[in-house]
Design a protein around this motif. Structure first.
Motif, PDB file in Angstrom:
ATOM      1  N   LEU A  69       1.224  -1.140  -0.403  1.00  0.00           N
ATOM      2  CA  LEU A  69       0.060   0.197  -0.016  1.00  0.00           C
ATOM      3  C   LEU A  69       1.014   1.532   0.388  1.00  0.00           C
ATOM      4  O   LEU A  69       0.303   2.030  -0.411  1.00  0.00           O
ATOM      5  CB  LEU A  69      -0.697   0.022   1.141  1.00  0.00           C
ATOM      6  CG  LEU A  69      -1.513   0.661   1.164  1.00  0.00           C
ATOM      7  CD1 LEU A  69      -2.961   0.789   0.518  1.00  0.00           C
ATOM      8  CD2 LEU A  69      -2.318   1.167   2.599  1.00  0.00           C
ATOM      9  N   HIS A  70       1.651   0.974   1.191  1.00  0.00           N
ATOM     10  CA  HIS A  70       3.202   1.792   0.548  1.00  0.00           C
ATOM     11  C   HIS A  70       3.811   2.864  -0.869  1.00  0.00           C
ATOM     12  O   HIS A  70       3.678   3.802  -1.364  1.00  0.00           O
ATOM     13  CB  HIS A  70       4.043   1.803   1.856  1.00  0.00           C
ATOM     14  CG  HIS A  70       4.807   3.201   1.878  1.00  0.00           C
ATOM     15  ND1 HIS A  70       5.073   4.398   2.069  1.00  0.00           N
ATOM     16  CD2 HIS A  70       6.151   3.280   1.288  1.00  0.00           C
ATOM     17  CE1 HIS A  70       6.327   5.116   2.718  1.00  0.00           C
ATOM     18  NE2 HIS A  70       6.319   4.483   0.864  1.00  0.00           N
ATOM     19  N   THR A 118       0.600   3.537  -2.758  1.00  0.00           N
ATOM     20  CA  THR A 118      -0.067   5.399  -2.710  1.00  0.00           C
ATOM     21  C   THR A 118       1.028   6.129  -2.704  1.00  0.00           C
ATOM     22  O   THR A 118       0.383   7.223  -3.447  1.00  0.00           O
ATOM     23  CB  THR A 118      -0.477   5.736  -0.837  1.00  0.00           C
ATOM     24  OG1 THR A 118       1.097   4.973  -0.293  1.00  0.00           O
ATOM     25  CG2 THR A 118      -1.858   4.658  -0.108  1.00  0.00           C
ATOM     26  N   GLY A 160       0.330   6.541  -6.819  1.00  0.00           N
ATOM     27  CA  GLY A 160      -1.099   7.087  -7.008  1.00  0.00           C
ATOM     28  C   GLY A 160      -1.369   8.288  -6.743  1.00  0.00           C
ATOM     29  O   GLY A 160      -1.604  10.066  -7.308  1.00  0.00           O
ATOM     30  N   MET A 161      -0.289   9.253  -5.487  1.00  0.00           N
ATOM     31  CA  MET A 161      -0.572  10.230  -5.620  1.00  0.00           C
ATOM     32  C   MET A 161       0.092  11.802  -6.316  1.00  0.00           C
ATOM     33  O   MET A 161      -0.427  12.554  -7.134  1.00  0.00           O
ATOM     34  CB  MET A 161      -0.327  10.483  -3.958  1.00  0.00           C
ATOM     35  CG  MET A 161      -1.050  10.684  -2.873  1.00  0.00           C
ATOM     36  SD  MET A 161      -0.391  10.840  -1.565  1.00  0.00           S
ATOM     37  CE  MET A 161       1.092  10.149  -1.060  1.00  0.00           C
ATOM     38  N   LEU A 209      -7.211  11.355  -1.810  1.00  0.00           N
ATOM     39  CA  LEU A 209      -5.772  12.208  -1.696  1.00  0.00           C
ATOM     40  C   LEU A 209      -5.581  12.109  -0.505  1.00  0.00           C
ATOM     41  O   LEU A 209      -3.986  11.787  -0.026  1.00  0.00           O
ATOM     42  CB  LEU A 209      -5.645  13.064  -2.896  1.00  0.00           C
ATOM     43  CG  LEU A 209      -5.583  13.203  -3.704  1.00  0.00           C
ATOM     44  CD1 LEU A 209      -5.263  14.506  -4.919  1.00  0.00           C
ATOM     45  CD2 LEU A 209      -4.824  12.461  -4.690  1.00  0.00           C
ATOM     46  N   SER A 268      -4.533   8.720   1.273  1.00  0.00           N
ATOM     47  CA  SER A 268      -3.772   8.301   0.602  1.00  0.00           C
ATOM     48  C   SER A 268      -2.454   9.261   0.672  1.00  0.00           C
ATOM     49  O   SER A 268      -0.807   8.282   1.778  1.00  0.00           O
ATOM     50  CB  SER A 268      -3.556   8.370  -0.549  1.00  0.00           C
ATOM     51  OG  SER A 268      -4.318   7.489  -1.390  1.00  0.00           O
ATOM     52  N   GLN A 286      -1.915   7.974   4.848  1.00  0.00           N
ATOM     53  CA  GLN A 286      -1.460   6.681   4.877  1.00  0.00           C
ATOM     54  C   GLN A 286       0.306   6.390   4.495  1.00  0.00           C
ATOM     55  O   GLN A 286       0.648   5.480   4.945  1.00  0.00           O
ATOM     56  CB  GLN A 286      -2.649   5.837   3.971  1.00  0.00           C
ATOM     57  CG  GLN A 286      -1.716   3.575   3.834  1.00  0.00           C
ATOM     58  CD  GLN A 286      -1.713   3.388   5.200  1.00  0.00           C
ATOM     59  OE1 GLN A 286      -2.556   3.603   6.105  1.00  0.00           O
ATOM     60  NE2 GLN A 286      -0.277   2.462   5.109  1.00  0.00           N
ATOM     61  N   HIS A 287       0.435   7.073   3.781  1.00  0.00           N
ATOM     62  CA  HIS A 287       1.675   7.192   3.005  1.00  0.00           C
ATOM     63  C   HIS A 287       2.978   7.982   3.832  1.00  0.00           C
ATOM     64  O   HIS A 287       4.289   6.684   3.801  1.00  0.00           O
ATOM     65  CB  HIS A 287       1.648   7.767   1.198  1.00  0.00           C
ATOM     66  CG  HIS A 287       2.987   7.298   1.190  1.00  0.00           C
ATOM     67  ND1 HIS A 287       4.067   6.805   0.215  1.00  0.00           N
ATOM     68  CD2 HIS A 287       4.330   8.732   1.002  1.00  0.00           C
ATOM     69  CE1 HIS A 287       4.596   6.316  -0.796  1.00  0.00           C
ATOM     70  NE2 HIS A 287       4.825   7.731  -0.095  1.00  0.00           N
ATOM     71  N   TRP A 338      -3.253   1.700   8.529  1.00  0.00           N
ATOM     72  CA  TRP A 338      -4.159   1.947   9.357  1.00  0.00           C
ATOM     73  C   TRP A 338      -5.184   3.169   9.516  1.00  0.00           C
ATOM     74  O   TRP A 338      -6.673   3.915   9.203  1.00  0.00           O
ATOM     75  CB  TRP A 338      -5.101   0.895   8.352  1.00  0.00           C
ATOM     76  CG  TRP A 338      -3.816  -0.038   7.615  1.00  0.00           C
ATOM     77  CD1 TRP A 338      -3.862   0.761   6.208  1.00  0.00           C
ATOM     78  CD2 TRP A 338      -3.763  -1.307   7.527  1.00  0.00           C
ATOM     79  NE1 TRP A 338      -3.520  -0.352   5.864  1.00  0.00           N
ATOM     80  CE2 TRP A 338      -3.369  -2.045   6.143  1.00  0.00           C
ATOM     81  CE3 TRP A 338      -4.063  -2.360   8.402  1.00  0.00           C
ATOM     82  CZ2 TRP A 338      -2.895  -2.992   5.854  1.00  0.00           C
ATOM     83  CZ3 TRP A 338      -3.609  -3.538   8.568  1.00  0.00           C
ATOM     84  CH2 TRP A 338      -3.339  -4.226   7.094  1.00  0.00           C
ATOM     85  N   SER A 369      -4.510   6.517   9.813  1.00  0.00           N
ATOM     86  CA  SER A 369      -4.743   7.030   7.974  1.00  0.00           C
ATOM     87  C   SER A 369      -6.399   7.826   8.031  1.00  0.00           C
ATOM     88  O   SER A 369      -6.745   8.307   7.556  1.00  0.00           O
ATOM     89  CB  SER A 369      -3.888   6.559   7.056  1.00  0.00           C
ATOM     90  OG  SER A 369      -4.733   5.241   6.761  1.00  0.00           O
ATOM     91  N   THR A 392      -7.472  11.304   8.075  1.00  0.00           N
ATOM     92  CA  THR A 392      -8.484  11.930   7.404  1.00  0.00           C
ATOM     93  C   THR A 392      -9.708  12.530   7.910  1.00  0.00           C
ATOM     94  O   THR A 392     -10.809  13.303   7.315  1.00  0.00           O
ATOM     95  CB  THR A 392      -8.715  10.973   6.379  1.00  0.00           C
ATOM     96  OG1 THR A 392      -7.484  10.506   5.785  1.00  0.00           O
ATOM     97  CG2 THR A 392      -9.605  11.387   5.213  1.00  0.00           C
TER      98      THR A 392
END
Length: 138
Positions: A28-29, A32, A35-36, A83, A86, A89-90, A119, A122, A126
């Motif tokens: 996931l790191h 993200t 993706g970002m 975003l 993400s 989390q990152h 998790w 994040s 958020t």
């Protein structure tokens, strides 16, 4: 070498490992971060094109990302919340990896717990971030 030579060691394969939160957080790191970077680059280019195209195009861009008292733009919220989730989390995963790079947190129980905490952090960060934006600033 023939396939009948069994004296050489075999490399571990994904099928012999038990999946845990530490593996998911590591993947996931990477996801993200990629993706970002991708979404951020697309948004930057879109913003620059809208800025250069005139007031109507720029207003269309702003309408997607600006809070309005009369309306709710679902696409803007989904993109913004996605975003920010993400990002948090990152960031949490990056701090976790930094601690591991210093030589700590390799015990299985604490490693699993820190993966799960990324998790939780994040999601909570958020929620607090968007509560602040919508309630305090809105």
């Amino acid at each position: 070498m023939s396939s009948s030579n069994r004296t050489r060691p075999l490399s571990p394969h994904l099928t012999i490992w038990r999946w845990g939160p530490h593996m998911a957080v590591s993947i996931l790191h990477r996801a993200t971060g990629s993706g970002m970077a991708t979404v951020g680059a697309i948004l930057l280019v879109w913003w620059l094109v809208a800025l250069a195209s005139g007031e109507a195009a720029y207003q269309g861009f702003l309408d997607l990302f600006t809070l309005k008292s009369g309306g709710l733009n679902i696409a803007g919220y989904v993109l913004g919340i996605g975003l920010s989730l993400s990002f948090f989390q990152h960031m949490a995963s990056g701090v976790r990896h930094l601690v591991m790079d210093m030589g700590a947190n390799f015990e299985l129980k604490s490693n699993k717990r820190s993966a799960q905490l990324t998790w939780a952090f994040s999601v909570v960060a958020t929620a607090l971030f968007w509560t602040y934006i919508l309630v305090v600033k809105g």
